[in-house]
Design an enzyme around this catalytic site. Structure first.
Site, PDB file in Angstrom:
ATOM      1  N   SER A 153       0.853  -1.188   0.000  1.00  0.00           N
ATOM      2  CA  SER A 153       0.000   0.000   0.000  1.00  0.00           C
ATOM      3  C   SER A 153       0.887   1.234   0.000  1.00  0.00           C
ATOM      4  CB  SER A 153      -0.894   0.019   1.243  1.00  0.00           C
ATOM      5  OG  SER A 153      -1.549   1.272   1.396  1.00  0.00           O
ATOM      6  N   TYR A 199      -1.607  -0.186  10.495  1.00  0.00           N
ATOM      7  CA  TYR A 199      -1.831  -0.595   9.108  1.00  0.00           C
ATOM      8  C   TYR A 199      -0.658  -0.159   8.240  1.00  0.00           C
ATOM      9  CZ  TYR A 199      -3.491  -0.890   4.365  1.00  0.00           C
ATOM     10  OH  TYR A 199      -3.582  -1.178   3.025  1.00  0.00           O
TER      11      TYR A 199
END
Length: 252
Positions: free
Chosen positions: A139, A152
């Site tokens: 990501s 995250y």
């Protein structure tokens, strides 16, 4: 004999779109995910065109992961590409307001789950040799910090560094390793992150044009099907309407 791809988290989002993209090219599919009904539906759809093997699997369960790999039917044993897609984000609020259990879930899924699957599949990928690939779903959060990303983002930074270091270890085996790192993408991912708050999920995408799952699936397929002598180390992609933010400054 068609090439074989193993995709984790195949029941939605990037995983499901990747399954369809590889099927379009005639690949045989090993699809795993936690939601049996969705796996069955996807298998019924794609088995009209290609061979499909499914396994209900939580990648956090090390023993279950190894069992799935050990028990693959003979026709599905020579995996050429592993797509480590299973992952999630929880708790978008500031770190000081987060339930610790949500952090543990992200670590167990995004880090331990990816490691579990990679370790189990590595022997067959090395046996396959030239042209084999591991595609890890990272990501932009693994490279660029933003409020509410905390664990995250850290877990995706792990994915990036694990990709690079694994690549070093696998040099000479013919196995390629890639980190595909998407930015804003319109999938169920945000609905999970907001705890099922559909309004909050919809608001994130309102009045803009995010990536779609199919866009990312195309990039996954691209990196896995380049000539065997080509390795894409990291592929970061954002929608055209997304860019980096200015540094935050606290003012009196």
């Amino acid at each position: 004999m068609s090439d074989i791809v193993l995709i984790t988290g195949a029941t939605s989002g990037f995983g499901r779109a990747a399954a369809r993209r590889f099927a379009d090219a005639g690949w045989s599919l090993i699809l795993t995910g936690r939601r049996e009904e969705r796996l069955t539906e996807l298998a019924e759809e794609l088995s009209q065109r290609v061979r499909v093997h499914t396994a209900v699997l939580d990648v956090r369960d090390e023993k279950a992961v190894q069992s799935v790999i050990d028990e693959l039917p003979e026709a599905f044993r020579r995996v050429k590409t592993l797509v480590n897609n299973a992952g999630l984000a929880l708790a978008p609020q500031p770190a000081q307001d987060v339930d610790l259990a949500d952090w543990h879930t992200m670590i167990d899924t995004n880090i331990k789950g990816l490691v579990n699957v990679t370790h189990a599949v590595l022997p067959t990928l090395i046996e396959t040799g030239a042209g084999a690939s591991i595609v890890n779903l990272g990501s932009v959060a693994g490279q660029w910090p933003y409020p509410g990303s905390h664990v995250y983002g850290a877990s995706k930074a792990f994915v990036q560094q694990f990709t690079y270091n694994l690549r070093c270890d696998l040099q000479g085996t013919g196995v390629r390793v890639t980190d595909v790192a998407p930015g804003m993408a319109e999938t169920e991912f945000t609905l999970v992150r907001t705890g099922g708050d559909q309004a909050a999920s919809d608001a994130l995408y309102r009045d803009t044009t995010p990536l779609q799952a199919e866009d990312v699936a195309e990039l996954i397929f691209y990196t896995a099907t380049l000539p065997a002598h080509v390795n894409v180390n990291r592929l970061e992609v954002m929608p055209t309407r997304q860019a980096w933010s200015a540094f935050a400054v606290d003012r009196d």
